[in-house]
Design a protein around this motif. Structure first.
Motif, PDB file in Angstrom:
ATOM      1  N   ILE A   1     -10.713  -9.030 -17.802  1.00  8.30           N
ATOM      2  CA  ILE A   1     -10.795  -9.301 -19.241  1.00  8.30           C
ATOM      3  C   ILE A   1     -11.595 -10.574 -19.481  1.00  8.30           C
ATOM      4  O   ILE A   1     -12.508 -10.613 -20.324  1.00  8.30           O
ATOM      5  N   ASN A   2     -11.259 -11.625 -18.756  1.00  3.28           N
ATOM      6  CA  ASN A   2     -11.953 -12.907 -18.937  1.00  3.28           C
ATOM      7  C   ASN A   2     -13.437 -12.824 -18.585  1.00  3.28           C
ATOM      8  O   ASN A   2     -14.246 -13.604 -19.088  1.00  3.28           O
TER       9      ASN A   2
ATOM     10  N   LYS B   1     -11.396  -4.887 -22.108  1.00  4.82           N
ATOM     11  CA  LYS B   1     -10.628  -5.549 -23.150  1.00  4.82           C
ATOM     12  C   LYS B   1      -9.191  -5.025 -23.105  1.00  4.82           C
ATOM     13  O   LYS B   1      -8.975  -3.853 -22.754  1.00  4.82           O
ATOM     14  N   LEU B   2      -8.236  -5.879 -23.476  1.00  2.00           N
ATOM     15  CA  LEU B   2      -6.848  -5.427 -23.522  1.00  2.00           C
ATOM     16  C   LEU B   2      -6.690  -4.233 -24.452  1.00  2.00           C
ATOM     17  O   LEU B   2      -5.867  -3.362 -24.218  1.00  2.00           O
TER      18      LEU B   2
ATOM     19  N   ASP C   1      -8.780  -1.899 -25.027  1.00  2.00           N
ATOM     20  CA  ASP C   1      -9.532  -0.694 -24.641  1.00  2.00           C
ATOM     21  C   ASP C   1      -8.603   0.494 -24.455  1.00  2.00           C
ATOM     22  O   ASP C   1      -7.570   0.395 -23.773  1.00  2.00           O
TER      23      ASP C   1
ATOM     24  N   GLU D   1      -3.451  -2.806 -22.289  1.00  5.53           N
ATOM     25  CA  GLU D   1      -2.291  -3.673 -22.500  1.00  5.53           C
ATOM     26  C   GLU D   1      -0.993  -2.887 -22.409  1.00  5.53           C
ATOM     27  O   GLU D   1      -0.019  -3.338 -21.799  1.00  5.53           O
TER      28      GLU D   1
END
Length: 478
Positions: free
Chosen positions: A219-220, A225-226, A228, A250
């Protein structure tokens, strides 16, 4: 007794996060207790049809009403009325175990859990498992018993290691930048050898925090992306299932995906009952996902899922092009010099790997993993896990530290407070980042609080859980 028909349902708690006494009386537990009271009323009235009305659709699929009536009338109701009952445990904020004493004098235990409609999903009577006896002599220990803290830790550890079924216990404590080790018992029953900080144990579901860290790293770095949707990373044939479209990365990491703990057909594919995850392949996982339905709407309800985190790890493998163990090594264990944290035990490491015993104290097998490796496959040592805990507590400008920080951010806070894999529990009012683990032959506990500069690691080579040991020691440290 109701048994084989519900074998797969009961065993969904394998390798699961166990809710602690410190997280008592959740909403789910109160719901389950309420349904249990209805069960007692209908059971004592010998009303099989009304009991059946309390069951959910999945249980009804397994057992038609005529069979249920037959079991009740010919096996269960002959036990007499339920005269006494008490809650033994409430595992995974899901599965309750009650001790039942009947008017005939027989004692059984009842496993119960509810589905998303608050109907019975697991309803299993078993022989009551009595508390184990105690060892005839004091187990070996490295505890010098010199300080007050030494003696306090010994008083807690003895409640565990003196049980007849337990074998070895390795405890590591980081407090105010000082590390202490306390070893108890044996690495193999009868060998007279204490474990050490370098002894290898299965760590079970603590593995999930490593998987969450990999997610945070990606993610970083902008790779994912969380938010996604998982279908973005699944084969087209699997992504076509509309039930999966609302699940995000997530949701997989914080157990709100709506997926069950394990696929309903999981145990149908088990070829070694002592090593159940060994042959559950990605082909089987994807075959299930193509047609699966969810137990709840994604993001709305916490329900611990080994399959969800296994799927998350598989997605990360697809993104990186590397197997799970390689991702862990490249991104976590090598940078932290955790050379004894592995998925597969090499010949070089094997002499340091303990023998393992089930919760009855009988020898069993260490587990092997295939598709679901990211949910519980790692082995490690107290030494390594203290390094891991310390790295989680100390903020720095490194990519790994920033990933750890992301995993600590709360993503769900209804009944259970959780970041990415890390559960946040309270012990006497103090919050800790926490995860435990359990296989047939091992138990683990890891908790830390950066502000208090406290971390604790507990590893056991027995299936008997160590949560009470961990909580008991934390109470004495803080």
């Amino acid at each position: 007794m109701i048994a084989k028909s519900f074998y797969h349902s009961v065993l969904v708690i394998l390798l699961s996060f166990a809710s602690l006494n410190t997280i008592a009386q959740s909403v789910e537990q109160r719901k389950t207790d309420s349904v249990f009271q209805l069960v007692k009323v209908q059971f004592n009235a010998k009303n099989a049809d009304q009991l059946y009305e309390l069951t959910g659709s999945r249980l009804k699929q397994d057992l038609i009403i005529e069979t249920f009536r037959n079991i009740c009338n010919n096996q269960l109701f002959t036990l007499g009325e339920i005269k006494e009952s008490s809650l033994i445990s409430f595992e995974n904020n899901k599965v309750a175990t009650y001790k039942l004493t009947f008017s005939t004098g027989q004692i059984l235990q009842l496993l119960m859990s509810l589905d998303r409609n608050d109907k019975l999903e697991v309803f299993l009577f078993q022989p009551y498992k009595k508390a184990e006896g105690v060892k005839k002599s004091l187990a070996l220990t490295s505890n010098p018993l010199k300080t007050i803290e030494d003696k306090q830790i010994d008083s807690v550890a003895r409640t565990y290691i003196q049980k007849a079924n337990t074998v070895g216990l390795s405890i590591g404590i980081l407090k105010d930048n000082k590390i202490s080790y306390y070893e108890y018992g044996e690495t193999d029953r009868g060998n007279g050898k204490l474990p050490t900080g370098s002894t290898l144990f299965e760590i079970g579901s603590i593995t999930k925090t490593f998987t969450a860290t990999l997610l945070a790293l990606y993610i970083n770095e902008g790779k994912v992306k969380l938010s996604d949707p998982i279908v973005k990373y699944l084969p087209d044939s699997v992504a076509a299932n509309p039930a999966l479209h609302g699940i995000t990365l997530e949701d997989l990491s914080n157990h709100t995906s709506g997926l069950p703990s394990l696929p309903p057909d999981f145990f149908a594919h088990v070829t070694d009952t002592l090593n159940p995850y060994k042959n559950y392949t990605k082909r089987l996982l994807y075959a299930y996902l193509k047609t699966c339905t969810l137990n709840s709407k994604p993001g709305e309800k916490y329900a611990y899922s080994n399959m969800a985190v296994g799927l998350l790890g598989d997605i990360l493998e697809r993104i990186s092009g590397k197997p799970f163990e390689q991702m862990v090594m490249d991104n976590i264990t090598q940078p932290l010099q955790m050379t004894s944290t592995v998925q597969h035990i090499t010949p070089l490491l094997k002499p340091r790997f303990v023998s393992v015993y089930n919760d009855g104290g009988k020898p069993t097998e260490a587990w092997d993993f295939s598709a679901l490796a990211p949910c519980g496959s790692l082995k490690s040592t107290v030494n390594n896990l203290l390094v891991y805990a310390k790295a989680n507590m100390i903020k720095s400008n490194t990519r790994l530290s920033k990933a750890f920080e992301l995993t600590h951010q709360v993503t769900f806070d209804k009944d259970v407070k959780i970041g990415l894999a890390w559960h946040i529990i309270k012990v006497d009012g103090v919050e800790y980042y926490f995860h435990n683990g359990g296989t047939y032959g091992s138990s683990s506990f890891l908790a830390f609080n950066p502000e208090k500069n406290i971390a604790i690691v507990i590893l056991s080579n027995c299936g008997e859980g160590v949560d009470l040991v961990g909580v008991g020691i934390l109470k004495r440290l803080q």
